[in-house]
Design a protein around this motif. Sequence first.
Motif, PDB file in Angstrom:
ATOM      1  N   LYS A 103     -75.847  70.447   1.718  1.00 48.82           N
ATOM      2  CA  LYS A 103     -75.690  70.315   0.974  1.00 48.82           C
ATOM      3  C   LYS A 103     -75.395  69.409  -0.187  1.00 48.82           C
ATOM      4  CE  LYS A 103     -76.875  75.102  -0.140  1.00 48.82           C
ATOM      5  NZ  LYS A 103     -77.584  75.116  -0.917  1.00 48.82           N
ATOM      6  N   VAL A 141     -68.809  77.172  -7.946  1.00 54.97           N
ATOM      7  CA  VAL A 141     -69.644  78.301  -6.944  1.00 54.97           C
ATOM      8  C   VAL A 141     -69.134  77.250  -5.965  1.00 54.97           C
ATOM      9  CG1 VAL A 141     -72.047  78.556  -6.457  1.00 54.97           C
ATOM     10  CG2 VAL A 141     -71.132  78.042  -8.647  1.00 54.97           C
ATOM     11  N   LYS A 143     -70.809  76.744  -1.620  1.00 58.66           N
ATOM     12  CA  LYS A 143     -71.705  76.549  -0.594  1.00 58.66           C
ATOM     13  C   LYS A 143     -71.468  76.370   0.517  1.00 58.66           C
ATOM     14  CE  LYS A 143     -74.162  76.243  -5.021  1.00 58.66           C
ATOM     15  NZ  LYS A 143     -75.387  75.163  -5.363  1.00 58.66           N
ATOM     16  N   PHE A 187     -69.754  74.749 -12.131  1.00 56.74           N
ATOM     17  CA  PHE A 187     -70.480  76.377 -12.091  1.00 56.74           C
ATOM     18  C   PHE A 187     -71.466  75.812 -13.350  1.00 56.74           C
ATOM     19  CE2 PHE A 187     -71.860  80.142 -15.628  1.00 56.74           C
ATOM     20  CZ  PHE A 187     -72.689  80.630 -13.571  1.00 56.74           C
ATOM     21  N   MET A 188     -72.557  75.433 -13.611  1.00 54.14           N
ATOM     22  CA  MET A 188     -73.749  75.302 -14.485  1.00 54.14           C
ATOM     23  C   MET A 188     -74.428  76.841 -15.659  1.00 54.14           C
ATOM     24  SD  MET A 188     -75.331  71.950 -13.554  1.00 54.14           S
ATOM     25  CE  MET A 188     -76.016  72.607 -11.920  1.00 54.14           C
ATOM     26  N   LYS A 214     -85.459  86.219  -7.694  1.00 56.86           N
ATOM     27  CA  LYS A 214     -83.695  86.329  -6.848  1.00 56.86           C
ATOM     28  C   LYS A 214     -83.516  87.849  -5.948  1.00 56.86           C
ATOM     29  CE  LYS A 214     -83.575  81.201  -5.344  1.00 56.86           C
ATOM     30  NZ  LYS A 214     -83.236  80.904  -7.074  1.00 56.86           N
ATOM     31  N   GLU A 283     -80.896  72.291  -6.913  1.00 53.78           N
ATOM     32  CA  GLU A 283     -80.743  72.302  -4.771  1.00 53.78           C
ATOM     33  C   GLU A 283     -82.898  71.803  -5.260  1.00 53.78           C
ATOM     34  OE1 GLU A 283     -81.362  75.779  -2.789  1.00 53.78           O
ATOM     35  OE2 GLU A 283     -82.800  76.413  -4.183  1.00 53.78           O
TER      36      GLU A 283
HETATM   37  P1  AMP Z   1     -78.820  77.582  -4.369  1.00 50.65           P
HETATM   38  O1  AMP Z   1     -78.925  77.903  -3.290  1.00 50.65           O
HETATM   39  O2  AMP Z   1     -78.003  75.541  -4.202  1.00 50.65           O
HETATM   40  O3  AMP Z   1     -80.187  76.469  -5.536  1.00 50.65           O
HETATM   41  O4  AMP Z   1     -77.828  78.055  -5.232  1.00 50.65           O
HETATM   42  C1  AMP Z   1     -79.003  79.446  -5.455  1.00 50.65           C
HETATM   43  C2  AMP Z   1     -78.685  80.713  -6.527  1.00 50.65           C
HETATM   44  O5  AMP Z   1     -77.202  79.808  -7.016  1.00 50.65           O
HETATM   45  C3  AMP Z   1     -78.958  79.036  -7.549  1.00 50.65           C
HETATM   46  O6  AMP Z   1     -80.648  79.518  -7.330  1.00 50.65           O
HETATM   47  C4  AMP Z   1     -78.121  79.427  -8.852  1.00 50.65           C
HETATM   48  O7  AMP Z   1     -78.601  80.491  -9.724  1.00 50.65           O
HETATM   49  C5  AMP Z   1     -77.804  79.658  -7.853  1.00 50.65           C
HETATM   50  N1  AMP Z   1     -76.541  78.265  -8.555  1.00 50.65           N
HETATM   51  C6  AMP Z   1     -76.419  77.262  -6.915  1.00 50.65           C
HETATM   52  N2  AMP Z   1     -75.063  76.592  -8.331  1.00 50.65           N
HETATM   53  C7  AMP Z   1     -75.178  76.807  -9.086  1.00 50.65           C
HETATM   54  C8  AMP Z   1     -74.362  76.065  -9.533  1.00 50.65           C
HETATM   55  N3  AMP Z   1     -73.363  75.053  -9.880  1.00 50.65           N
HETATM   56  N4  AMP Z   1     -74.464  76.999 -11.190  1.00 50.65           N
HETATM   57  C9  AMP Z   1     -74.525  77.903 -11.538  1.00 50.65           C
HETATM   58  N5  AMP Z   1     -75.374  78.218 -10.627  1.00 50.65           N
HETATM   59  C10 AMP Z   1     -75.743  78.096  -9.010  1.00 50.65           C
END
Ligand code: AMP
Length: 429
Positions: A103, A141, A143, A187-188, A214, A283
């Motif tokens: 990431k 968030v 990760k 956070f978005m 999901k 992502e």
């Molecule tokens: P990702 O694997 O990075 O896509 O994250 C999995 C899920 O987490 C996404 O489909 C979003 O629902 C949520 N998510 C990830 N990053 C953010 C973020 N910066 N702001 C809000 N929701 C997020």
Amino acid sequence: MKVLLVGSGGREHALAWALAASERCDHLYCAPGNAGIRECATCVDLGAEDVEGICRFVEEESIDFVVVGPEAPLVLGLADRLKAMGVPVFGPDAKAAQLEGSKGFMKDLCAKYGIPTAAYGRFKDFEEAKAFIEAQPGNVVVKADGLAAGKGVIMCDSKDEAIAAAKEMLEGGSFGAAGAEVVIEEFMDGEELSYFALADGQTILPLTSAQDHKRAFDGDEGPNTGGMGAYSPAHLMTPSLEQAIIETIIKPTVEGMAADGCPFTGVLFAGIMVVDGVPKLLEHNVRFGDPECQTLMMRLQGDLLEVLLAAAQGRLDEARVSWKDEAALCVVMAAKGYPGSYEKNTVIQGVEATAGIDGAKVFHAGTALGADGALLSVGGRVLGVTALGKSIQEAQSQAYKAVDQIHWPGGFCRRDIGWRAIKAAKEAA
Ligand code: AMP
Ligand code: GLY
């Protein structure tokens, strides 16, 4: 052509179904495949991550083209090995697969090329991560940097929660090596959709959009899963939004990767958050989505093999795709207990009866045939019951008619796949 498809999920059944329909496909193999894939391919008893075994098989069987379904073998370098053998392969090499495999790599590319995404920091040290979290204006968030089977993303409602999540990853080893580095993001708030585009290193070929569900339970409640259902196209999509996604996210990604010496070949599956009408990248994945792929393959017109081969051979400028005007919707049937622990080898009946439902097609994921020929569940996500319709609502209605033909006491599914799109359509009417 002799074609090998790597993988065993519902995504791979949908790809196998479309590849086998190609006039150029003389023989399709699948490693390892599942009980549904057996109907259109010869299944080979090799795990998708068995890079050595797959390369040996490709050599022995003189395979002409390899299509890789999941990300893990790509991150392990399967495409690099096949290319070195002179075999065309659909899927990026290990360096380019870092777009999904790290990431931090993806975020740094966004920063370098001005691709809109959440503000972020990368950390290996917990104290630095903590200081960063404390300095943020709002929620974050956390990760895990590496592949964590979709589980390495923690949405935090408070700074304390975020600090605890970072501590568990960096010092508690909660995601093993994948969490030895973390990305901490702003956070978005917005609405999500997925966009797919092919790339051959230089040229892009935009595909289409989809949206998935999901969470495990109706109303988008319960734990996160790999995806309990999907539909295509995404109801949020408009021509101007699609143009913005291509111009501000897909093109700069492919151009940036080429400029940085790791040209991307394969499918880019961009997770997008639409914030006040502006698409921002959540992502990148370096593979088709599962179950998004099942809906894409139902809508695809034309020869999938031709298009994927053109991407693999750097001839994407010659390729064309078109999509049925119809919508497609996929309902995932999963083993009771998924995404937690669940029973295996429960009997599934009635899949044949779905053949009578107009526009419906059942893609298998975790299935196998028992010694007596019975269809058994052997995974968490087991079937992807998919249907076409003039609208999302009609596709949904056909998909659930097919679901209702299936008798599987060991399984469950959501009953509301597509609800946001259907609600929006009703409000617009
Ligand atoms: P990702 O694997 O990075 O896509 O994250 C999995 C899920 O987490 C996404 O489909 C979003 O629902 C949520 N998510 C990830 N990053 C953010 C973020 N910066 N702001 C809000 N929701 C997020
Ligand atoms: N359905 C989401 C994914 O394949 O990652």
